[in-house]
Design an enzyme around this catalytic site. Structure first.
Site, short mmCIF file in Angstrom:
data_model
loop_
_atom_site.label_atom_id
_atom_site.label_comp_id
_atom_site.label_asym_id
_atom_site.label_seq_id
_atom_site.Cartn_x
_atom_site.Cartn_y
_atom_site.Cartn_z
N SER A 1 0.86 -1.18 0.00
CA SER A 1 0.00 0.00 0.00
C SER A 1 0.90 1.23 0.00
CB SER A 1 -0.89 0.01 1.24
OG SER A 1 -1.67 -1.17 1.30
N CYS B 1 -7.00 -1.07 7.34
CA CYS B 1 -5.86 -1.63 6.63
C CYS B 1 -5.00 -2.44 7.59
CB CYS B 1 -5.02 -0.52 5.99
SG CYS B 1 -3.63 -1.15 5.03
N ASP C 1 -8.36 -2.74 3.10
CA ASP C 1 -7.14 -3.08 2.35
C ASP C 1 -6.37 -3.99 3.29
OD1 ASP C 1 -4.84 -3.28 0.90
OD2 ASP C 1 -4.32 -1.16 0.98
N TRP D 1 -4.57 -8.01 4.35
CA TRP D 1 -3.80 -9.15 3.85
C TRP D 1 -3.75 -10.22 4.93
CZ3 TRP D 1 -1.77 -4.19 4.44
CH2 TRP D 1 -0.97 -3.99 5.57
#
Length: 677
Positions: A457, A629, A674, A676
């Site tokens: 990012s 995020c 966002d 992961w």
């Protein structure tokens, strides 16, 4: 002529004699014609141009440059395996399925949908016993992968497409920790059925949070018998090793024609030409590389990449993709253990001349370049690699164990899980722990997956830093169960990218991947940002952009930040920047959770609940946008649960209503992630 004469004779002005006319009939005719043409041109020029009606193209515009797969299939193929792949796994599975076809007297090919006219799917039924398989990965928040975007658009836009003659099946690749688990695979499966295609085997769901390889093997074991039953074919025999590429050693070659790490065009790193993308990355110079944390045993870093002159544009929230290289020490060890000269120039050429994929990686190149730039040598190898390499083990016990690990038996799965996955054994560790296994290096290079780009990012705003892209990352390094030290490929490579290395600028091959993670269109909308650890990255860009908007005299809504780290004195990254943003009013509220500075751990979700009244008012009354995020497995779920609690308590909702409320925010683009795994 008589009419003309009579007209002129009635005039009171003197008349010219017939012997000397002023204009002949031909002159008058030509003059009239010219005047008429001028008037017509002038009038037609002045008319507003009508909007043309475009006839709908049979082939969408974005596919006009692509190839047809039908002609290839008609020559010798009846199974085509399309893949939507971001990290290479779906492509790998597609290659395995296309190779499987040979066991049943069929011929397969793996295909990138970006390279073919998908409108030809309706005509695949012209080929006897034809079948389309789709290995589709989901990227981000339920999005198609980059190479499947056009195919996704085509499926959405072509309601009148008739796929009634198409036989198909889908294997989806996803991760259960994400909100939109396997969304792309599920969509393709459902949409093909809606367009009339016939599903010959159930949708397979692979979960990367569990054991994706095991999910694929289990599905594949049931899939092929279903194919046999549907088409009335039988397996020709036991699964055997089938080479896809043949080795060519170049003894006398111009080294200017040898690839040395370029992703696409030869010498593209020497002569850079825009536009820059995944097949043509830009070499960005590293201008800053500094450690962010003040203490602790981890290494958190901030890098700045110079994109001056590249014509690259980015927005806050986008991702930067970088192409790392493997550590030289690992590459050298592989060369030593296999007893080969790594600097031999080779090509691996596809035995299937009709295939679009001529080589597994750019060729000609050296083994050293292939193992450094093109092949993944650090991840545990998948079961198909073990199966194919088993034949090269001189110890029968090693052969047996390798084949067992590649089987679908419970014992084999357990052995693969414990000996390969849990122990984090990469190919080098396997070769070290199996002294009898010494495969030819060319076959090993054929089997290893491609080394993939890594995505980060972007931690900057192009409004403030138009010629610079910032990265925030933590270096990955851990000890395995076998006592080895495993290092993350990209983060360790980035860590060693010094600003100047022996007088030369360090460079990073990179490109931009657009994201849906965007600030609100209206600057007056409040934003709530939740990003612990390196999850703060996109929010550094958001904060910079909101500050820039304020400097332009724009009215900017509340900007609330929830950050978390372990210890205030160790890993409170960007502390100075955050506190400055708070002091000058860019951040209207800064909340930081130091999880380990007290006996009871405190995380960002706890601070959310502590500020629940203010947060609820921003969301429910002021149209705030929420951004999350970081870690998908725990943090994102815990934060979402906290929002459910807040909506339930302060909105007077039931749990179901609170869950639906947050889902509606997602649909409206007011709750973005966002994350992961």
């Amino acid at each position: 002529m008589s009419d003309m004469d009579s007209e002129t004779t009635t005039h009171t002005e003197p008349v010219m004699s017939e012997e000397e006319p002023l204009f002949s009939n031909l002159d008058l005719f030509l003059f009239s014609l010219i005047v008429g043409l001028v008037i017509y041109w002038f009038m037609s020029r002045k008319k507003p141009e009508p909007i043309p009606e475009f006839k709908k193209l049979d082939t969408p515009f974005y596919m006009l440059h692509v190839n047809g797969f039908l002609s290839i299939c008609k020559q010798s193929k009846n199974i085509i395996v399309f893949y939507g792949s971001q990290t290479g796994t779906a492509e790998e599975f597609a290659n395995r399925l296309s190779k499987d076809a040979q066991r049943y007297g069929m011929k397969g090919m793996a295909a990138d949908p970006e390279e073919y006219d998908m409108g030809e799917l309706s005509r695949l039924s012209e080929i006897k016993n034809s079948l389309a398989i789709f290995c589709m990965a989901t990227y981000g928040e339920g999005d198609p992968t980059d190479n499947a975007q056009d195919f996704y658009d085509w499926l959405q836009e072509n309601d009148d497409e008739d796929l009634s003659g198409l036989n198909y099946t889908v294997f989806a690749l996803g991760n259960k920790t994400y909100e939109h688990y396997n969304a792309m695979g599920k969509y393709v499966d459902k949409r093909l059925e809606e367009l009339g295609a016939k599903r010959i085997f159930d949708l397979g769901l692979g979960d990367d949070d569990g054991n994706l390889e095991e999910d694929f093997i289990s599905w594949r074991e049931q899939f092929w018998p279903a194919v046999c039953e549907h088409f009335g074919v039988e397996a020709l025999g036991e699964e055997s090793s089938i080479r896809q590429y043949e080795l060519k050693v170049h003894t006398d070659i111009n080294m200017n024609k040898v690839y040395t790490g370029e992703i696409g065009r030869l010498k593209s790193f020497e002569i850079q030409k825009p536009p820059f993308d995944s097949k043509n990355p830009f070499l960005a110079a590293v201008t800053v590389n500094r450690r962010l944390n003040k203490g602790g045993d981890r290494h958190l870093m901030h890098l700045e990449l110079d994109i001056t002159g590249s014509k690259i544009r980015y927005e806050s929230g986008d991702h930067v993709a970088v192409f790392p290289t493997n550590e030289a020490a690992l590459v050298n060890k592989l060369g030593q253990i296999l007893g080969v000269d790594l600097d031999v120039v080779i090509s691996l050429n596809n035995l299937d001349e009709e295939s679009n994929k001529k080589h597994p990686f750019p060729c000609p190149t050296t083994y050293r370049m292939a193992l450094t730039h093109y092949l993944d040598i650090t991840h545990p190898p998948r079961t198909n690699v073990l199966y194919e390499l088993a034949q090269y083990a001189s110890d029968p016990k090693d052969q047996e164990n390798m084949r067992k690990m590649a089987s679908s038996s419970p014992e084999g799965k357990a052995l693969y899980q414990s000996w390969v996955l849990d122990a984090s054994r990469n190919i080098l560790a396997i070769l070290e722990d199996m002294p009898s296994l010494r495969p030819p290096i060319d076959h090993l290079c054929e089997l290893l997956p491609r080394l993939q780009a890594r995505y980060y990012s972007i931690a900057s705003s192009s409004k403030v830093h138009p010629n610079s892209i910032h990265i925030c990352a933590v270096v990955v390094e851990y000890e395995t169960k076998t006592g080895r030290i495993n290092k993350g490929v990209a983060t360790n490579w980035l860590k060693n990218k010094l600003v100047t290395d022996n007088g030369h600028k360090s460079t990073v091959p990179m490109y931009i991947r657009k994201s849906q993670f965007r600030l609100p269109f209206k600057a007056t909308n409040p934003v709530i940002m939740i990003g612990p650890g390196t999850g703060i990255a996109p929010f550094m860009g958001f904060i910079q952009e909101r500050g820039w908007l304020k400097q332009q005299g724009k009215e900017v809504g509340e900007t609330v930040m929830f950050f978390g780290c372990r210890h205030k004195n160790e890993d409170y990254i960007y502390q100075e920047e955050l506190e400055e943003a708070e002091s000058n009013g860019v951040l209207t509220q800064l909340n930081v959770a130091f999880s380990r500075d007290q006996e009871q751990k405190v995380y960002v979700q706890h601070l959310l609940k502590k500020n629940k009244e203010h947060i609820w008012n921003l969301i429910h009354s002021d149209n705030a946008h929420i951004y999350i995020c970081g870690d998908a497995r725990n943090m994102a779920k815990d934060v979402q649960a906290a929002f459910h609690d807040i909506a339930e308590e302060l909105g007077g909702m039931t749990r179901t209503q609170a869950t639906d409320y947050i889902k509606k925010l997602m649909t409206k683009g007011r709750y973005s992630q966002d994350v992961w795994s």
